[in-house]
Design a protein around this motif. Sequence first.
Motif, PDB file in Angstrom:
ATOM      1  N   ILE A   1       0.788  -1.196   0.002  1.00 16.51           N
ATOM      2  CA  ILE A   1      -0.044  -0.048   0.073  1.00 16.51           C
ATOM      3  C   ILE A   1       0.962   1.316   0.164  1.00 16.51           C
ATOM      4  O   ILE A   1       0.597   2.218  -0.683  1.00 16.51           O
ATOM      5  CB  ILE A   1      -0.724  -0.114   1.198  1.00 16.51           C
ATOM      6  CG1 ILE A   1      -1.940  -1.093   0.916  1.00 16.51           C
ATOM      7  CG2 ILE A   1      -1.428   1.354   1.339  1.00 16.51           C
ATOM      8  CD1 ILE A   1      -2.862  -1.285   2.244  1.00 16.51           C
ATOM      9  N   ALA A   2       2.165   1.181   0.666  1.00 19.09           N
ATOM     10  CA  ALA A   2       2.833   2.293   0.909  1.00 19.09           C
ATOM     11  C   ALA A   2       3.454   2.558  -0.553  1.00 19.09           C
ATOM     12  O   ALA A   2       3.649   3.766  -0.846  1.00 19.09           O
ATOM     13  CB  ALA A   2       4.046   2.148   1.986  1.00 19.09           C
ATOM     14  N   LYS A   3       3.885   1.753  -1.293  1.00 16.17           N
ATOM     15  CA  LYS A   3       4.409   1.815  -2.579  1.00 16.17           C
ATOM     16  C   LYS A   3       3.360   2.421  -3.260  1.00 16.17           C
ATOM     17  O   LYS A   3       3.807   3.199  -4.325  1.00 16.17           O
ATOM     18  CB  LYS A   3       4.943   0.500  -3.086  1.00 16.17           C
ATOM     19  CG  LYS A   3       5.604   0.547  -4.219  1.00 16.17           C
ATOM     20  CD  LYS A   3       7.027   1.013  -4.238  1.00 16.17           C
ATOM     21  CE  LYS A   3       7.775   0.715  -5.858  1.00 16.17           C
ATOM     22  NZ  LYS A   3       7.377   1.112  -6.928  1.00 16.17           N
ATOM     23  N   SER A   4       2.400   1.877  -3.513  1.00 15.24           N
ATOM     24  CA  SER A   4       1.499   2.507  -4.375  1.00 15.24           C
ATOM     25  C   SER A   4       1.121   3.776  -4.017  1.00 15.24           C
ATOM     26  O   SER A   4       0.778   4.682  -5.053  1.00 15.24           O
ATOM     27  CB  SER A   4      -0.044   1.683  -4.175  1.00 15.24           C
ATOM     28  OG  SER A   4      -1.160   2.255  -4.930  1.00 15.24           O
ATOM     29  N   MET A   5       0.884   4.239  -2.896  1.00 12.13           N
ATOM     30  CA  MET A   5       0.779   5.785  -2.265  1.00 12.13           C
ATOM     31  C   MET A   5       2.026   6.558  -2.925  1.00 12.13           C
ATOM     32  O   MET A   5       1.804   7.829  -3.570  1.00 12.13           O
ATOM     33  CB  MET A   5       0.705   5.812  -0.994  1.00 12.13           C
ATOM     34  CG  MET A   5      -0.643   5.460  -0.383  1.00 12.13           C
ATOM     35  SD  MET A   5      -0.980   5.682   1.216  1.00 12.13           S
ATOM     36  CE  MET A   5      -2.870   5.392   1.460  1.00 12.13           C
ATOM     37  N   PHE A   6       3.115   6.150  -2.614  1.00  6.36           N
ATOM     38  CA  PHE A   6       4.251   6.919  -3.213  1.00  6.36           C
ATOM     39  C   PHE A   6       4.269   6.894  -4.526  1.00  6.36           C
ATOM     40  O   PHE A   6       4.731   8.002  -5.177  1.00  6.36           O
ATOM     41  CB  PHE A   6       5.698   6.173  -2.618  1.00  6.36           C
ATOM     42  CG  PHE A   6       6.908   6.647  -3.100  1.00  6.36           C
ATOM     43  CD1 PHE A   6       7.363   7.628  -2.178  1.00  6.36           C
ATOM     44  CD2 PHE A   6       7.516   6.501  -4.116  1.00  6.36           C
ATOM     45  CE1 PHE A   6       8.773   8.146  -2.337  1.00  6.36           C
ATOM     46  CE2 PHE A   6       8.881   7.077  -4.351  1.00  6.36           C
ATOM     47  CZ  PHE A   6       9.485   8.001  -3.749  1.00  6.36           C
ATOM     48  N   ASP A   7       3.842   6.101  -5.219  1.00 10.48           N
ATOM     49  CA  ASP A   7       3.970   5.956  -6.947  1.00 10.48           C
ATOM     50  C   ASP A   7       3.054   7.089  -7.459  1.00 10.48           C
ATOM     51  O   ASP A   7       3.393   7.372  -8.412  1.00 10.48           O
ATOM     52  CB  ASP A   7       3.714   4.525  -7.454  1.00 10.48           C
ATOM     53  CG  ASP A   7       4.925   3.430  -7.174  1.00 10.48           C
ATOM     54  OD1 ASP A   7       6.028   4.144  -6.800  1.00 10.48           O
ATOM     55  OD2 ASP A   7       4.718   2.196  -7.477  1.00 10.48           O
TER      56      ASP A   7
END
Length: 212
Positions: free
Chosen positions: A14-20
Amino acid sequence: MSIESKAREDICRIAKSMFDRGLTRGSSGNISVRLPDGNLLMTPTGSSFGFLDPARISLLAPDMTHLGGDKPTKETPLHSAFYETRSGTGAVVHLHSSHSTALSMLPEIDPDDVLPPLTPYAVMMLGKVKLLPVFLPGDPEMGEAVRGLAGKRTAVLLANHGPVVAGKDIWAASFAMEELEETAKLALMTRGMDPRILTAEQVKALQDKYPS
């Protein structure tokens, strides 16, 4: 895969998706998840949402004693306040997302209810979002401000800082956080345009059917 291992993977995913997607940047933002045994997983201090390692996620006891992984975020008091005051909280997400933060700076917003009722889903998923004062990052007084709400709010907006959302699990908290950010974006896009908002009767009907 154990419950803890899956939670670690979900945090990173989830964090990676938000960052991307630009919802957070650099080393800003933090996520925590409460495990069935009461222990907490929390993103480490100084870490980037785009490059988290599941094995290095911080593990904390219910009293916030550090049990393993890297040192947790300095916003630990903010997270712990939601777990202490809202018994159904299974995850907390805090971002420095641009539109929500920008909205927090406007002089005309209602500090007791910062989001105008523009869409049904914002009302359903967030209820009233409280504006909290400016605090230094990591200030324990942030947690005290949340405790002062006595568990009555699922989301708050830290002035000049960013939003914090609690949910029953990491997915619910993340989806509600994104709804907050999108509603803040709509509020800024329609500022000064006298948009049609939901009526008081419509808001009450939503709140009665979907209590936060």
